[in-house]
Design an enzyme around this catalytic site. Structure first.
Site, PDB file in Angstrom:
ATOM      1  N   TYR A  92      26.794  33.215 -15.674  1.00  0.00           N
ATOM      2  CA  TYR A  92      25.896  32.188 -16.204  1.00  0.00           C
ATOM      3  C   TYR A  92      24.661  32.025 -15.332  1.00  0.00           C
ATOM      4  O   TYR A  92      24.749  31.931 -14.105  1.00  0.00           O
ATOM      5  CB  TYR A  92      26.655  30.870 -16.279  1.00  0.00           C
ATOM      6  N   SER A 183      33.204  35.319 -15.037  1.00  0.00           N
ATOM      7  CA  SER A 183      32.724  34.022 -15.486  1.00  0.00           C
ATOM      8  C   SER A 183      32.127  34.151 -16.888  1.00  0.00           C
ATOM      9  O   SER A 183      32.833  34.544 -17.813  1.00  0.00           O
ATOM     10  CB  SER A 183      31.728  33.457 -14.475  1.00  0.00           C
ATOM     11  N   GLN A 184      30.835  33.849 -17.088  1.00  0.00           N
ATOM     12  CA  GLN A 184      30.239  34.093 -18.402  1.00  0.00           C
ATOM     13  C   GLN A 184      30.432  35.547 -18.810  1.00  0.00           C
ATOM     14  O   GLN A 184      30.719  35.848 -19.975  1.00  0.00           O
ATOM     15  CB  GLN A 184      28.749  33.753 -18.384  1.00  0.00           C
ATOM     16  N   HIS A 298      36.208  29.626  -8.025  1.00  0.00           N
ATOM     17  CA  HIS A 298      35.591  30.434  -9.076  1.00  0.00           C
ATOM     18  C   HIS A 298      35.214  31.837  -8.606  1.00  0.00           C
ATOM     19  O   HIS A 298      34.926  32.693  -9.424  1.00  0.00           O
ATOM     20  CB  HIS A 298      34.365  29.711  -9.627  1.00  0.00           C
TER      21      HIS A 298
END
Length: 318
Positions: A92, A183-184, A298
């Site tokens: 992201y 992630s994204q 993350h």
């Protein structure tokens, strides 16, 4: 950050009902037909990165609405036949960056196609952003009142088209495509695996864009927090928001994916909570494995997970 989500035993068994619109498949079939009505027009321009072991290409191909999407193709220089290719998606707010950011897969002997992210931190614009409609800062609520106008319809269409662009290069073996990202990029990996059923492998790391409703209810971290802020300002539109999001949920794409996969999850991840990752993993239809990183957020397993991905690729591709 301590463990904050479900217990490990509950996570591994977590199999929530999928929230899926009745026209999910029809929506995406129509979307991809619209995208593919435009010529792919993939162009690979040699790029002098002053690297002696790889050949690099500045890529442009036609994504959503035929609009140009940028990328990189990085190839091991000493190759004798078409290579398996890892199509890589970005996290992201990021973009394709520089070729020097993406040397892992070529160093391992694979082609690497890196897709830029429209409208975010790279070189690809987004002509269809919805400045006139209600939204909060960021991309999560851009056009969110209608699946036809939602930002991720465009980006996920680009992700499917990137597989086709990678396959079009003669140095790539079109039968050996693996999609990957964190992630994204992990959410886009699940979307691509669900939308392009003949990809061989999928490597979603700490995937975002999964199980939106639960994510929005248990974390106050961005980017899911963008949805919370929007619904706080427009509570009368909450059901409308989550109906739109159901067309773009990695859990629903996972249920349609049949590629061999290796997931990862950070058990202390406040950005993409573990239960949202496990919702996608436990619904994933194809062969699957997952690496749990107990004391990580993350970042997941970071380079330890990179080592695991290379091991997975070696077994999958030979």
């Amino acid at each position: 950050m301590p463990l904050f989500d479900m217990t490990p035993e509950k996570l591994r068994a977590y199999h929530p009902d999928r929230t899926e619109p009745s026209d999910f498949d029809a929506f995406w079939q129509r979307t991809l037909e619209q995208v593919r009505s435009h010529p792919l027009a993939a162009q690979f321009t040699p790029y002098d990165g002053e690297l002696s072991t790889v050949d690099t290409f500045d890529v442009t191909f036609a994504g959503w609405n035929g609009e140009p999407v940028r990328g990189w193709l990085i190839l091991p220089r000493h190759r004798t036949e078409p290579l398996p290719c890892v199509v890589e998606y970005i996290g992201y707010s990021g973009g394709r960056g520089l070729v020097y950011d993406h040397l892992l897969y070529s160093a391992a002997g694979y082609a690497n196609f890196v897709m830029d992210t429209r409208g975010q931190g790279g070189d690809t614009g987004d002509a269809h952003a919805q400045p006139g409609s209600p939204h909060v800062a960021g991309f999560m609520t851009d056009g969110v009142l209608d699946p036809e106008t939602y930002y991720y319809r465009r980006l996920m269409s680009d992700a499917a088209r990137a597989v086709e662009a990678a396959r079009s290069h003669p140095a790539v073996d079109p039968g050996k495509i693996v999609v990957a990202g964190g992630s994204q990029g992990g959410g886009l990996t699940l979307a691509a695996a669900g939308l392009v059923p003949d990809v061989l492998g999928a490597l979603p790391d700490v995937p975002f864009l999964c199980h939106y409703r639960r994510a929005s209810e248990i974390t106050d971290k961005a980017p899911y927090e963008e949805i919370v802020r929007f619904c706080a300002k427009h509570p009368q539109r909450t059901d409308q928001v989550f109906r739109t999001l159901s067309y773009f949920d990695g859990v629903n794409f996972a249920a349609r994916a049949n590629a061999a996969s290796l997931f990862s999850v950070g058990m202390m991840d406040e950005i993409c909570p573990p239960s949202t990752v496990y919702a996608a993993y436990n619904h994933y239809a194809g062969p699957k494995d997952i690496r749990e990183w107990w004391f990580n957020g993350h970042e997941g397993g970071a380079m330890f997970q990179a080592e695991a991905r290379l091991g997975f690729l070696r077994k999958l591709l030979g």
